[in-house]
Design a protein around this motif. Sequence first.
Motif, PDB file in Angstrom:
ATOM      1  N   VAL A  78       0.948  -1.274   0.059  1.00  9.85           N
ATOM      2  CA  VAL A  78      -0.034  -0.015  -0.049  1.00  9.85           C
ATOM      3  C   VAL A  78       0.844   1.154  -0.007  1.00  9.85           C
ATOM      4  O   VAL A  78       0.317   2.328  -0.012  1.00  9.85           O
ATOM      5  CB  VAL A  78      -1.085   0.043   1.167  1.00  9.85           C
ATOM      6  N   ALA A  95       0.344   3.024  13.301  1.00 12.98           N
ATOM      7  CA  ALA A  95       1.008   3.738  14.382  1.00 12.98           C
ATOM      8  C   ALA A  95       1.015   3.169  15.663  1.00 12.98           C
ATOM      9  O   ALA A  95       2.329   2.793  16.271  1.00 12.98           O
ATOM     10  CB  ALA A  95       0.488   5.156  14.667  1.00 12.98           C
ATOM     11  N   GLU A 118      -8.394  -0.731  22.043  1.00 21.06           N
ATOM     12  CA  GLU A 118      -8.944  -0.305  20.619  1.00 21.06           C
ATOM     13  C   GLU A 118     -10.485  -0.406  20.787  1.00 21.06           C
ATOM     14  O   GLU A 118     -10.988  -1.347  21.347  1.00 21.06           O
ATOM     15  CB  GLU A 118      -8.415  -1.569  19.606  1.00 21.06           C
ATOM     16  N   ALA A 119     -10.906   0.791  19.929  1.00 20.71           N
ATOM     17  CA  ALA A 119     -12.502   0.974  20.218  1.00 20.71           C
ATOM     18  C   ALA A 119     -13.300  -0.177  19.290  1.00 20.71           C
ATOM     19  O   ALA A 119     -14.251  -0.622  19.584  1.00 20.71           O
ATOM     20  CB  ALA A 119     -12.709   2.254  19.407  1.00 20.71           C
ATOM     21  N   GLY A 156      -6.917  -0.920  12.800  1.00 21.51           N
ATOM     22  CA  GLY A 156      -7.086   0.275  12.357  1.00 21.51           C
ATOM     23  C   GLY A 156      -7.755   0.391  10.783  1.00 21.51           C
ATOM     24  O   GLY A 156      -8.054  -0.718  10.425  1.00 21.51           O
ATOM     25  N   VAL A 157      -7.299   1.486  10.025  1.00 25.54           N
ATOM     26  CA  VAL A 157      -7.631   1.568   8.493  1.00 25.54           C
ATOM     27  C   VAL A 157      -7.134   0.213   7.798  1.00 25.54           C
ATOM     28  O   VAL A 157      -7.898  -0.220   6.821  1.00 25.54           O
ATOM     29  CB  VAL A 157      -6.905   2.777   8.143  1.00 25.54           C
ATOM     30  N   ARG A 199      -7.125  -5.414  -1.836  1.00 26.35           N
ATOM     31  CA  ARG A 199      -5.780  -4.476  -1.738  1.00 26.35           C
ATOM     32  C   ARG A 199      -4.928  -5.094  -0.751  1.00 26.35           C
ATOM     33  O   ARG A 199      -3.636  -4.877  -0.838  1.00 26.35           O
ATOM     34  CB  ARG A 199      -5.904  -2.923  -1.763  1.00 26.35           C
ATOM     35  N   VAL A 248     -11.623   4.894  24.528  1.00 26.39           N
ATOM     36  CA  VAL A 248     -10.665   5.646  25.499  1.00 26.39           C
ATOM     37  C   VAL A 248     -11.196   7.077  25.499  1.00 26.39           C
ATOM     38  O   VAL A 248     -11.596   7.501  24.266  1.00 26.39           O
ATOM     39  CB  VAL A 248      -9.214   5.535  25.234  1.00 26.39           C
ATOM     40  N   ASP A 291     -11.334   3.009  -3.441  1.00 28.39           N
ATOM     41  CA  ASP A 291     -11.421   2.011  -2.613  1.00 28.39           C
ATOM     42  C   ASP A 291     -13.097   2.110  -2.820  1.00 28.39           C
ATOM     43  O   ASP A 291     -13.638   0.986  -3.003  1.00 28.39           O
ATOM     44  CB  ASP A 291     -11.037   2.079  -1.269  1.00 28.39           C
ATOM     45  N   ASP A 319      -1.899   9.326  11.987  1.00 30.02           N
ATOM     46  CA  ASP A 319      -2.822  10.475  11.418  1.00 30.02           C
ATOM     47  C   ASP A 319      -3.295  11.234  12.583  1.00 30.02           C
ATOM     48  O   ASP A 319      -3.847  12.482  12.368  1.00 30.02           O
ATOM     49  CB  ASP A 319      -4.126   9.695  10.804  1.00 30.02           C
ATOM     50  N   ALA A 344      -2.718  10.554   6.319  1.00 32.46           N
ATOM     51  CA  ALA A 344      -1.423  10.693   5.547  1.00 32.46           C
ATOM     52  C   ALA A 344      -1.336   9.254   5.305  1.00 32.46           C
ATOM     53  O   ALA A 344      -2.315   8.753   4.467  1.00 32.46           O
ATOM     54  CB  ALA A 344      -0.406  11.215   6.554  1.00 32.46           C
ATOM     55  N   VAL A 372       0.430   5.091   5.718  1.00 28.39           N
ATOM     56  CA  VAL A 372       0.384   3.947   6.552  1.00 28.39           C
ATOM     57  C   VAL A 372       1.989   3.983   6.961  1.00 28.39           C
ATOM     58  O   VAL A 372       2.240   3.980   8.083  1.00 28.39           O
ATOM     59  CB  VAL A 372       0.222   2.317   5.763  1.00 28.39           C
TER      60      VAL A 372
END
Length: 463
Positions: free
Chosen positions: A92, A151, A170-171, A177-178, A187, A213, A293, A433, A439, A441
């Motif tokens: 990516v 990150a 993690e929520a 994450g992304v 991809r 959090v 995407d 980010d 931004a 990865v």
Amino acid sequence: MANMRLDKVPVREQEPQLRNKNFSEVCLGYTKEEAMEEAERCLGCKDRPCVMGCPVNVPIPDFIAKVAAGDFEGAYEIISEANALPCISGRVCPQESQCEARCVRGIKGEPVAIGRLERFVADWYREQRHETIQKPTGRGSRVAVIGSGPAGLTCASELARRGHAVTVFEAFHMAGGVLVYGIPEFRLPKAIVSDEVKRLEELGVELRLNTVVGRTVTVDELLEEGYRAVFVGTGAGLPIFMGIPGESLAGVYSANEYLTRINLMKGYLPDYDTPLPDSKAVAVVGGGNVAMDAARCAKRMGAQKVYLIYRRGEEEMPARREEIHHAKEEGIVFCLLTNPVEILGDEKGRVRQIKCVRMELGQPDESGRRSPKAVEGSDFLLDVDAVIMALGTSPNPLIRSTTPGLEANRRGCLVVNEDTLATSREEIFAGGDAVTGAATVILAMGAGKRAAQAMDEYLKEMK
Ligand code: FAD
Ligand code: SF4
Ligand code: SF4
């Protein structure tokens, strides 16, 4: 003697008319022979311009020389010193504007396919790897990492390797994450991300999923519980809308919500009951990777027409060239120099049409891009039953609004010391980010690594 062919060794891909109906990976990667042939195109330049284009300074000519010699393990060792997730970056990274943009072979012909070679090496290693990771036995400190995107994952891994006891909060119900909720399976296969998360757990990192959090627990409560330092890697997941009439109609989605339903909630699998529009015609608004995407997913979900609506021209599109090329091959209709002005609904409040105007480009704005202006009287209608807004995102304000003393800028991004990534609170660090705004990865991974180094030093000083 280097291989002087001007173009890259082609890579195998699924056929466009086959792949636009399935979610399997589009690019099939190099074989050993293809990788070795491509590696021979590298001139091993002494001044290493390609390395300067890589945000994490992968020693590119060194690993490519190993590939050319068939020493793939040696190549992996070199890459992994600088880059913890090469399976992911090889797929990516926007190589064309980073490492490959600086490659001298690109002056006359195509640059060396650095990204494809990195992916080849990482995939080869992933297939061979059988070892289990030794848990470090340090007597480090308790550290909290908030967010499990690139990150947070990189920061957690680096801290755990230095012997700290790391908990990732993690929520969502899945880490990544992304990489898991945004970038589609075709991809970046999710199995690659879950392998990396498994390796993190083998290192002794504890994952607390479904924990927001700022709601379930605050940053200050974590510090009171005994965490000695906190890394905030919460990304930039708050969608931006246009503010045009009709955006509250049923059938209007942010790209993040649409992609989350498809990727994280497995909407693309027939045995999952994820609510998703059964759309025949979809308009996707935007010109970045997220828009590509969303459009390519809409096509795979069965839409007969997918319009990509972008107010500037193709030259100005921020999406990767490869994504634009793939989207076109898959039958996405590009409506360039076009801007939506209203979404129209039916009597039941569902999207029926999108009204657009034609645009023309004027003088460059402060970003250097030519600013688009509407052409008077040029409005027209497109029949669509879903609209997906992919206009960008900003950091969610939850952490900063529940953590006194945490400074953010006008765009809602956390303010950090550029070297240490420490925030305005000395025990709280941040990167990815959440600091830069949306931004890439590799930049998020680089920030996670730098922050872990600085946090380790901070924790040693505090002992
Ligand atoms: P994220 O990946 O956003 O991860 C943040 C994590 O924090 C999320 O899991 C979130 O649930 C969690 N979180 C947020 N708030 C809280 C909270 N309060 N408590 C607990 N957890 C929380 N970049 C590229 O380089 N190449 C690409 O091809 C590319 N394609 C993209 C496609 C899409 C659809 C999107 C959306 C982005 C794309 N990007 C791409 C950008 C890239 O994915 C991001 O720059 C990168 O993921 C940022 O990493 P991060 O770790 O900072 O944040
Ligand atoms: Fe290129 Fe990205 Fe690999 Fe660096 S990490 S060498 S920029 S593909
Ligand atoms: Fe090889 Fe290109 Fe880097 Fe030169 S610039 S070392 S040719 S990858």
